[in-house]
Motif scaffolding. Structure first.
Motif, PDB file in Angstrom:
ATOM      1  N   CYS A  22      -3.291  46.841  31.958  1.00  0.00           N
ATOM      2  CA  CYS A  22      -3.128  45.573  32.673  1.00  0.00           C
ATOM      3  C   CYS A  22      -2.155  45.830  33.821  1.00  0.00           C
ATOM      4  N   ALA A  23      -2.689  45.887  35.023  1.00  0.00           N
ATOM      5  CA  ALA A  23      -1.868  46.136  36.200  1.00  0.00           C
ATOM      6  C   ALA A  23      -1.432  44.801  36.800  1.00  0.00           C
ATOM      7  N   ALA A  24      -0.125  44.663  36.995  1.00  0.00           N
ATOM      8  CA  ALA A  24       0.416  43.419  37.539  1.00  0.00           C
ATOM      9  C   ALA A  24       0.774  43.604  39.011  1.00  0.00           C
ATOM     10  N   SER A  25       0.704  42.498  39.746  1.00  0.00           N
ATOM     11  CA  SER A  25       0.988  42.552  41.183  1.00  0.00           C
ATOM     12  C   SER A  25       2.475  42.430  41.481  1.00  0.00           C
ATOM     13  N   THR A  26       3.274  42.340  40.432  1.00  0.00           N
ATOM     14  CA  THR A  26       4.704  42.185  40.622  1.00  0.00           C
ATOM     15  C   THR A  26       5.461  43.058  39.630  1.00  0.00           C
ATOM     16  N   ASN A  27       6.764  43.156  39.827  1.00  0.00           N
ATOM     17  CA  ASN A  27       7.607  43.920  38.927  1.00  0.00           C
ATOM     18  C   ASN A  27       7.600  43.284  37.549  1.00  0.00           C
ATOM     19  N   ILE A  28       7.135  44.019  36.542  1.00  0.00           N
ATOM     20  CA  ILE A  28       7.022  43.449  35.206  1.00  0.00           C
ATOM     21  C   ILE A  28       8.316  43.539  34.421  1.00  0.00           C
ATOM     22  N   PHE A  29       9.289  44.244  34.966  1.00  0.00           N
ATOM     23  CA  PHE A  29      10.540  44.454  34.224  1.00  0.00           C
ATOM     24  C   PHE A  29      11.203  43.130  33.874  1.00  0.00           C
TER      25      PHE A  29
END
Length: 118
Positions: A22-29
């Motif tokens: 699942c690739a997110a368009s934002t920083n997932i941290f």
């Protein structure tokens, strides 16, 4: 806005493995929780796993010991490693994100199909 794109689905024989991404368009941290759900034909969407910001996890009883959720912050990607797959795991798998709060999911991906043959 957070865009989520799932990949990695496909056809696999029972007992096999797949890894969903699942690739997110934002920083997932900083996202409070990332979830994986699935929906089988004719059934309601159900929770598979949740990965919390502090790396805590929750799993559905049906996948415990077989599925593992993890993340790569550098790639803004969450994974679902699925081992010992069963025909009943056949479903469309969705990724979800909860940036803040304790309930609900604000963003969903479009899903990726997993088919497990017997």
């Amino acid at each position: 806005q957070v865009q989520l794109v799932e990949s990695g689905g496909g056809l696999v024989q029972a007992g096999g493995s797949l890894r969903l991404s699942c690739a997110a368009s934002t920083n997932i941290f900083s996202i409070r929780a990332m979830g994986w759900y699935r929906q089988a034909p004719g059934k309601q969407r159900e929770l598979v796993a949740i990965l919390y910001r502090g790396d805590g996890t929750t799993y559905a009883d049906s996948v415990k010991g077989r599925f593992t959720v993890s993340r790569d912050n550098a790639k803004n990607t969450v994974y679902l490693q699925m081992n010992n797959l069963k025909p009943e795991d056949t479903a469309v798998y969705y990724c979800a994100a909860r940036p803040v709060g304790d309930r609900g999911w604000d963003y969903w991906g479009n899903g990726t199909l997993v088919t497990v043959s017997s």
